[in-house]
Design an enzyme around this catalytic site. Structure first.
Site, PDB file in Angstrom:
ATOM      1  N   GLU A 122      -5.769   6.245  12.406  1.00 10.08           N
ATOM      2  CA  GLU A 122      -5.647   5.436  11.176  1.00 10.08           C
ATOM      3  C   GLU A 122      -5.574   3.972  11.626  1.00 10.08           C
ATOM      4  O   GLU A 122      -6.512   3.217  11.453  1.00 10.08           O
ATOM      5  CB  GLU A 122      -4.401   5.861  10.376  1.00 10.08           C
ATOM      6  CG  GLU A 122      -4.188   5.053   9.097  1.00 10.08           C
ATOM      7  CD  GLU A 122      -2.874   5.401   8.377  1.00 10.08           C
ATOM      8  OE1 GLU A 122      -1.979   6.014   8.985  1.00 10.08           O
ATOM      9  OE2 GLU A 122      -2.751   5.034   7.183  1.00 10.08           O
ATOM     10  N   HIS A 179      -4.265  15.712   1.514  1.00 10.60           N
ATOM     11  CA  HIS A 179      -3.499  14.651   2.177  1.00 10.60           C
ATOM     12  C   HIS A 179      -2.815  13.811   1.112  1.00 10.60           C
ATOM     13  O   HIS A 179      -3.374  12.827   0.619  1.00 10.60           O
ATOM     14  CB  HIS A 179      -4.443  13.820   3.055  1.00 10.60           C
ATOM     15  CG  HIS A 179      -3.782  12.727   3.845  1.00 10.60           C
ATOM     16  ND1 HIS A 179      -4.405  12.094   4.900  1.00 10.60           N
ATOM     17  CD2 HIS A 179      -2.563  12.148   3.745  1.00 10.60           C
ATOM     18  CE1 HIS A 179      -3.593  11.175   5.396  1.00 10.60           C
ATOM     19  NE2 HIS A 179      -2.462  11.177   4.697  1.00 10.60           N
ATOM     20  N   HIS A 239       1.243  12.477   0.359  1.00 12.02           N
ATOM     21  CA  HIS A 239       2.677  12.441   0.681  1.00 12.02           C
ATOM     22  C   HIS A 239       3.426  12.430  -0.639  1.00 12.02           C
ATOM     23  O   HIS A 239       3.279  11.468  -1.420  1.00 12.02           O
ATOM     24  CB  HIS A 239       3.026  11.195   1.485  1.00 12.02           C
ATOM     25  CG  HIS A 239       2.264  11.095   2.778  1.00 12.02           C
ATOM     26  ND1 HIS A 239       2.778  11.522   3.980  1.00 12.02           N
ATOM     27  CD2 HIS A 239       1.012  10.636   3.046  1.00 12.02           C
ATOM     28  CE1 HIS A 239       1.886  11.311   4.940  1.00 12.02           C
ATOM     29  NE2 HIS A 239       0.798  10.778   4.404  1.00 12.02           N
ATOM     30  N   HIS A 290      -1.644  12.776  11.612  1.00  8.03           N
ATOM     31  CA  HIS A 290      -2.293  11.493  11.356  1.00  8.03           C
ATOM     32  C   HIS A 290      -2.756  10.957  12.718  1.00  8.03           C
ATOM     33  O   HIS A 290      -1.959  10.888  13.656  1.00  8.03           O
ATOM     34  CB  HIS A 290      -1.319  10.495  10.744  1.00  8.03           C
ATOM     35  CG  HIS A 290      -0.995  10.735   9.296  1.00  8.03           C
ATOM     36  ND1 HIS A 290      -0.555  11.929   8.815  1.00  8.03           N
ATOM     37  CD2 HIS A 290      -1.066   9.882   8.226  1.00  8.03           C
ATOM     38  CE1 HIS A 290      -0.359  11.817   7.498  1.00  8.03           C
ATOM     39  NE2 HIS A 290      -0.661  10.599   7.118  1.00  8.03           N
ATOM     40  N   ASP A 298      -3.363  10.075  -0.344  1.00  7.02           N
ATOM     41  CA  ASP A 298      -2.331   9.590   0.591  1.00  7.02           C
ATOM     42  C   ASP A 298      -1.020   9.254  -0.139  1.00  7.02           C
ATOM     43  O   ASP A 298      -0.131  10.110  -0.212  1.00  7.02           O
ATOM     44  CB  ASP A 298      -2.865   8.382   1.384  1.00  7.02           C
ATOM     45  CG  ASP A 298      -2.181   8.210   2.745  1.00  7.02           C
ATOM     46  OD1 ASP A 298      -1.390   9.082   3.143  1.00  7.02           O
ATOM     47  OD2 ASP A 298      -2.455   7.192   3.418  1.00  7.02           O
ATOM     48  N   ASP A 299      -0.876   8.039  -0.649  1.00  6.04           N
ATOM     49  CA  ASP A 299       0.351   7.597  -1.342  1.00  6.04           C
ATOM     50  C   ASP A 299      -0.062   6.888  -2.632  1.00  6.04           C
ATOM     51  O   ASP A 299      -0.002   5.652  -2.731  1.00  6.04           O
ATOM     52  CB  ASP A 299       1.126   6.631  -0.433  1.00  6.04           C
ATOM     53  CG  ASP A 299       1.489   7.270   0.894  1.00  6.04           C
ATOM     54  OD1 ASP A 299       2.430   8.078   0.907  1.00  6.04           O
ATOM     55  OD2 ASP A 299       0.810   6.980   1.900  1.00  6.04           O
TER      56      ASP A 299
HETATM   57  N1  ADE Z   1       3.444   8.216   5.592  1.00  8.76           N
HETATM   58  C1  ADE Z   1       3.043   8.084   4.324  1.00  8.76           C
HETATM   59  N2  ADE Z   1       1.817   7.556   4.284  1.00  8.76           N
HETATM   60  C2  ADE Z   1       1.419   7.384   5.558  1.00  8.76           C
HETATM   61  C3  ADE Z   1       0.240   6.893   6.172  1.00  8.76           C
HETATM   62  N3  ADE Z   1      -0.815   6.454   5.467  1.00  8.76           N
HETATM   63  N4  ADE Z   1       0.197   6.830   7.521  1.00  8.76           N
HETATM   64  C4  ADE Z   1       1.237   7.231   8.237  1.00  8.76           C
HETATM   65  N5  ADE Z   1       2.358   7.720   7.713  1.00  8.76           N
HETATM   66  C5  ADE Z   1       2.455   7.788   6.383  1.00  8.76           C
HETATM   67 ZN    ZN Z   2      -0.914   9.934   5.136  1.00 10.20          ZN
END
Ligand code: ADE
Ligand code: ZN
Length: 321
Positions: free
Chosen positions: A203, A20, A22, A200, A281-282
């Site tokens: 969350e 996971h 992005h 997703h 994630d990011d």
């Molecule tokens: N796009 C990038 N990161 C995300 C996240 N944590 N939740 C939803 N969309 C995303």
């Molecule tokens: Zn994500």
């Protein structure tokens, strides 16, 4: 030292899978500024300090607004190559040997960037990482759930020209108000193309959205899924079906999904038999790549070595490729 103590080198030295991530969320502030300069893109930030100051989020939407703005600097094939190779280099440093990587095609198509450019840059970096790092990587295009299903279906048609370049599809962006059921037709089409399915869910959204992802979209894996612990029956279902959960502790903390990681749901879910995995994630926005996410969970939940081994193994068990 007892069997359950985690030596500082142990985490670093384990081969890992990440499921996971992005790729646009790995755009570091330094690269953001460099690409803006290279492409003559005007940013609203003057320097790294202003960028870092902007990365204080109260919720998912505040993050997404900044994340989509950041992408404006990604224009040429070399930009996409540089972005991907920088992530894969960081991944290699964390001893990741397998990574399944999200990309947001609609966020690039809507800016007039062709998928030829996006995929060519990514593929060049991924092939290089395979050769230089022995790191296997795969792409999973995600659909933006704040847009319509019609937009997703049109994008899906464009993506099918690149069918051999990805292994599945995902669903991301603003969760609240955009339930999985909105994308039933899209996921039905993707299933017919033998694509793996992930979304997703849970969350910021409720457990109900996770039920929908399972029962209406038929996903093979769930991204995040923090809300699952609010529904005993759902927890049993996810465990029984061996559905993988790709959890992202530092993301959860930064987006105020779980402001205090001592309350993170990962261990409770794992103890209920759910295949929990740890992911970043990011990472450019949330303060750390994969090993930092593992370390944050180890520290806040007081994980044992057996817990850590299980989390690492789970990721290899529920990978798609
Ligand atoms: N796009 C990038 N990161 C995300 C996240 N944590 N939740 C939803 N969309 C995303
Ligand atoms: Zn994500």
């Amino acid at each position: 030292m007892s069997d359950n103590t985690i030596d500082s080198n142990y985490l670093q030295n384990q081969a890992k899978a990440e499921l996971h991530l992005h790729i646009e969320g790995s755009l570091e502030p330094e690269m953001l500024l460099n690409l803006a300069r290279r492409n003559n893109v005007t940013l609203k930030y003057r320097d790294i300090n202003e960028i870092r100051a902007a990365y204080a989020f109260n919720n998912l939407q505040e993050f997404l607004d900044i994340y989509y703005q950041g992408m404006s600097v990604l224009i040429t094939e070399d930009d996409f190559y540089d972005l991907m190779f920088a992530y894969l280099t960081k991944a290699h440093q964390d001893k990741i040997t397998h990574s399944e990587i999200f990309v947001d095609p609609q966020a690039h198509l809507s800016r007039g960037i062709s998928l030829d450019v996006v995929f060519a840059g990514f593929k060049r970096a991924m092939e290089q990482a395979k050769q230089e790092y022995r790191l296997d990587s795969y792409l999973i295009p995600c659909f933006l759930r704040h847009l319509s299903e019609d937009d997703a279906l049109r994008t899906f048609d464009v993506l099918m020209d690149y069918r051999k370049d990805f292994i599945g599809i995902g669903l991301d962006s603003s969760e609240l108000g955009n339930p999985p059921r909105k994308f039933k037709n899209l996921f039905d089409r993707a299933r017919k193309e033998n694509l793996k399915l992930v979304a997703h869910a849970g969350e910021e959204g409720p457990a109900e959205y996770v039920w929908e992802a399972l029962d209406i979209l038929g996903v093979d894996r769930v991204d995040h899924g923090n809300a699952i612990t609010t529904d005993k029956e759902l927890m049993v279902r996810i465990a029984k079906d061996g559905i993988g959960l790709t959890m992202c502790p530092l993301s959860n903390q930064c987006l105020q999904v779980v402001p205090d990681l001592r309350n993170h749901q990962a261990l409770q879910l794992m103890n209920a038999g759910v295949k929990v995995t740890v992911n970043s994630d990011d990472p450019a926005y949330f303060g750390g790549y994969l090993n930092k996410n593992y370390q944050a969970l180890i520290d806040s939940l007081n994980l044992s070595k057996a817990d850590l081994d299980k989390l690492i193994r789970n990721a290899f068990d529920v990978k798609f490729a």
